[in-house]
Each structure stands twice: as structure tokens, then as C-alpha cells.
Design an enzyme around this catalytic site. Structure first.
Site, PDB file in Angstrom:
ATOM      1  N   SER A  52       8.741 -22.646  12.324  1.00  0.00           N
ATOM      2  CA  SER A  52       9.881 -23.230  11.622  1.00  0.00           C
ATOM      3  C   SER A  52      10.717 -22.127  10.981  1.00  0.00           C
ATOM      4  O   SER A  52      10.205 -21.341  10.185  1.00  0.00           O
ATOM      5  CB  SER A  52       9.398 -24.203  10.536  1.00  0.00           C
ATOM      6  OG  SER A  52       8.729 -25.294  11.120  1.00  0.00           O
ATOM      7  N   GLU A  95      13.013 -19.553   5.921  1.00  0.00           N
ATOM      8  CA  GLU A  95      11.709 -19.187   5.355  1.00  0.00           C
ATOM      9  C   GLU A  95      11.147 -17.930   5.999  1.00  0.00           C
ATOM     10  O   GLU A  95       9.973 -17.589   5.805  1.00  0.00           O
ATOM     11  CB  GLU A  95      10.722 -20.348   5.507  1.00  0.00           C
ATOM     12  CG  GLU A  95      10.473 -20.857   6.900  1.00  0.00           C
ATOM     13  CD  GLU A  95       9.486 -22.013   6.908  1.00  0.00           C
ATOM     14  OE1 GLU A  95       8.339 -21.810   6.482  1.00  0.00           O
ATOM     15  OE2 GLU A  95       9.847 -23.120   7.334  1.00  0.00           O
ATOM     16  N   ARG A 133       6.379 -23.802   0.309  1.00  0.00           N
ATOM     17  CA  ARG A 133       6.565 -22.648   1.189  1.00  0.00           C
ATOM     18  C   ARG A 133       7.006 -21.397   0.436  1.00  0.00           C
ATOM     19  O   ARG A 133       7.802 -20.602   0.919  1.00  0.00           O
ATOM     20  CB  ARG A 133       7.563 -22.966   2.315  1.00  0.00           C
ATOM     21  CG  ARG A 133       7.176 -24.163   3.155  1.00  0.00           C
ATOM     22  CD  ARG A 133       5.868 -23.946   3.909  1.00  0.00           C
ATOM     23  NE  ARG A 133       5.416 -25.187   4.510  1.00  0.00           N
ATOM     24  CZ  ARG A 133       4.522 -26.019   3.963  1.00  0.00           C
ATOM     25  NH1 ARG A 133       3.979 -25.706   2.787  1.00  0.00           N
ATOM     26  NH2 ARG A 133       4.152 -27.118   4.564  1.00  0.00           N
TER      27      ARG A 133
END
Length: 342
Positions: free
Chosen positions: A243, A338, A166
């Protein structure tokens, strides 16, 4: 290219938060990009690129730099490679969902597990977007970008993009604006092996099976919908960024201790050992639908944060920090967000 001033950015993000852009430029034709360069040079700081706004928290005060909304569309299948793969060149503003649908229709495997992920194709290397056993790093060949330091177009191969779990060289950097991408996929009627139990269960096949491409995609969509992870399907949980937290990398000692507590600890393609962020959030005492701050709560379907009436970007950021602090206190593991904060 369309240029507007003092444009609210909240409606251009899936979270629906944040203030205005001093200047917003929407790019439809790649040939017009030099016009944006000239406009960005007259604005403070380096410009910000915004695709579909599905991984972004815009500050309540907005953004003083020029904001580029990448809306370029188009792809072409350009031929093959020496190892039999098929090259697909895609404009950065092309929707990822449309690209995935095209690859499935063309009988190309390599991206079918990415179905249902929102955003533009140009965002995929930034986050090394991935899901259910596939990620951008598996098939990216190169990107063409504008380098704001060198003041010219550059081509970076996949190795130069620094793709990790990521992350990439583009993550949290304004040095580059991605313009187009090239992927290499394989012709096949069957999907990649189904490696996730939830997807295999939806297909009623053993883990490791290969199934027709469209069947694999439909199973992934069903799993994502059950978690409220497909835009437009989550009802009250729809103001989401997907997320919020990475599954954090842990040390061997931490892995042993967490396995003893029945935590889901797994090895990832980049060689790291990571523990589920959802498990950590539960261990910190956050249940589904738990309020975390004013207008911010845990989703009712998945261990991520969503916005409700009364939420602000500042409040959302504080909720992120609160979850991080509680997880660290209860588990000794530090969660990393993130999200991209503008």
C-alpha cells in the site's frame, strides 16, 4: 558483519529502484553492532536501516550515509506475564513471516492475521504494521534500540513507541536503530475474531467467528494473493511496495459528506475516522492498470502503484504526487504516502 562499498540498493528493495549505498553493512550477529556504530560515525549523516526493503523508495542518486541491512535472526519464548500472556523475544532482522509461522505452530494468537506481510520484525513498530484486525500495537511490549542521540542502547516500552495508525516515533526518524523486540501473545487453538468480511467469506463463516489459527492464516493469505499483495505471486505487478497511501483521517463534516457518496468510512483502533484510500483513488479517475507516469501504473489487482520497465525513483515519486493532487482536487481529501524515501 559484512561491509561492502558502492552497492546497488535497487535489488535489495521490492520496488527495484534507486542508486547505490556508499557503504552497506549487513549485520548477522547482534554482538557486532558496535562495529557498525564505529563505521557509521565515519560516514556523513545518521545511518539508514534497511530490512527487506518492502516499504522503501531509494533515491536515484543512492544514499551517502552508511546503510545497515539488518539480518539478525532468532527468537525465544521467554515465559509468561501476570495476565497469562506468553512473551516472545525476537531479533530485529528476523523475518516477520517466519515469526508469524512460529507463533501459529506454537498455538499463540495475536499475529495470525499478519501472515503474508513482507519485511523484518524490526520494521513492525516503525509502521505499526497491521492487517485484517490485528496490528503491532496489540501485542508489542517493548523494543531495544540504539539511540543515536544518547549514544547508547535504550529500552522503550510500547507506550513510548507512540504507535498510531501506520506510524510511531520511529517513522521518518533516524534517531533509533531497532535491535530486538518483545511481544506478548496468548495461547489458543483459535484465532482472534474474524472481523473482515472478505476473510470471513474465504472461510465461509460469519463475521466475528473464531477459527483454528492455521485456517485463519490461510484465508488471509488467499485474500492477500487475490489482491497481488503477497511477494512473488503478482506476476507483472510484483515490483510493489504494497500500500502506497494511508487511509486518510477525516473530519466529522468530511465523513458525513463522504458517506453520502457511499464511501467506505470507518472508525480505527486509534480513535480516528478514516476513508478508504482505494476508494479515493478510484474517485480521482485512476482505474486498475492505469499508467500514472513513465514506467509507473496502478496495479492490475489493487489500487496501489507498481513499477515497470523504465521506472525511476524520481518518476515513482512524481506518480505518487500526481495521485495525491488528483485525489485532493476530486474529493477534497489529502492522501498521505506511507513510504519511506531514502
Amino acid at each position: 558483519m559484512r561491509v561492502t562499498h558502492e552497492v546497488p540498493l535497487a535489488p535489495l528493495t521490492t520496488l527495484g529502484l534507486g542508486g547505490p549505498a556508499a557503504v552497506l553493512c549487513e549485520l548477522f550477529d547482534p554482538a557486532d553492532f558496535p562495529e557498525f556504530v564505529a563505521l557509521a560515525d565515519a560516514s556523513p549523516g545518521r545511518p539508514v536501516c534497511l530490512g527487506e526493503g518492502s516499504n522503501v523508495v531509494v533515491g536515484d542518486a543512492g544514499c551517502p550515509s552508511a546503510v545497515l541491512r539488518m539480518s539478525t535472526k532468532g527468537l525465544r519464548i521467554t515465559g509468561g506475564t501476570t495476565d497469562g500472556r506468553v512473551l516472545v523475544e525476537v531479533q530485529a532482522g528476523h523475518l516477520l513471516g517466519d515469526l508469524v509461522d512460529t507463533t501459529i505452530a506454537e498455538g499463540l494468537t495475536g499475529m495470525e492475521m499478519l501472515v503474508g506481510i513482507p519485511g523484518t520484525t524490526g520494521a513492525t513498530p516503525v509502521q505499526n504494521v497491521g492487517a485484517y484486525g490485528q496490528e503491532t500495537a496489540d501485542c508489542l511490549v517493548e523494543v531495544t534500540a540504539w539511540d543515536w542521540e544518547l549514544r547508547r542502547r535504550v529500552t522503550l516500552d510500547a507506550a513510548a513507541c507512540g504507535l498510531g495508525h501506520r506510524t510511531s516515533v520511529f517513522k521518518r526518524s533516524r534517531r533509533w536503530t531497532l535491535l530486538s523486540l518483545v511481544f506478548a501473545l496468548r495461547r489458543s487453538e483459535l484465532s482472534a475474531p474474524v472481523t473482515y468480511r472478505t476473510v470471513a467469506a474465504a472461510l465461509d463463516v460469519p463475521v466475528g467467528s473464531r477459527v483454528p489459527l492455521d485456517e485463519a492464516a490461510q484465508a488471509v493469505l488467499a485474500v492477500r494473493r487475490s489482491k497481488g499483495m503477497v511477494l512473488g505471486c503478482a506476476g507483472a505487478d510484483d515490483r510493489s511496495v504494497g500500500s502506497v497511501f494511508l487511509s486518510p483521517e477525516i473530519t466529522p463534516a468530511q465523513a458525513d459528506g463522504l458517506r453520502a457518496r457511499s464511501a467506505p468510512v470507518n472508525r480505527f483502533p486509534d480513535g480516528s475516522t478514516r476513508v478508504s484510500a482505494s476508494w479515493l483513488i478510484r474517485q480521482a479517475g485512476f482505474e486498475l492498470n492505469t499508467p500514472v507516469g513513465t514506467g509507473v501504473r496502478v496495479s492490475s489487482r489493487h489500487y496501489t502503484l507498481v513499477a515497470d520497465e523504465g521506472a525511476t525513483a524520481t518518476g515513482f515519486t512524481r506518480a505518487v504526487e500526481r495521485v495525491q493532487q488528483e485525489v485532493l482536487c476530486r474529493t477534497g481529501v489529502r492522501l498521505t504516502s506511507e513510504l519511506d524515501f531514502l
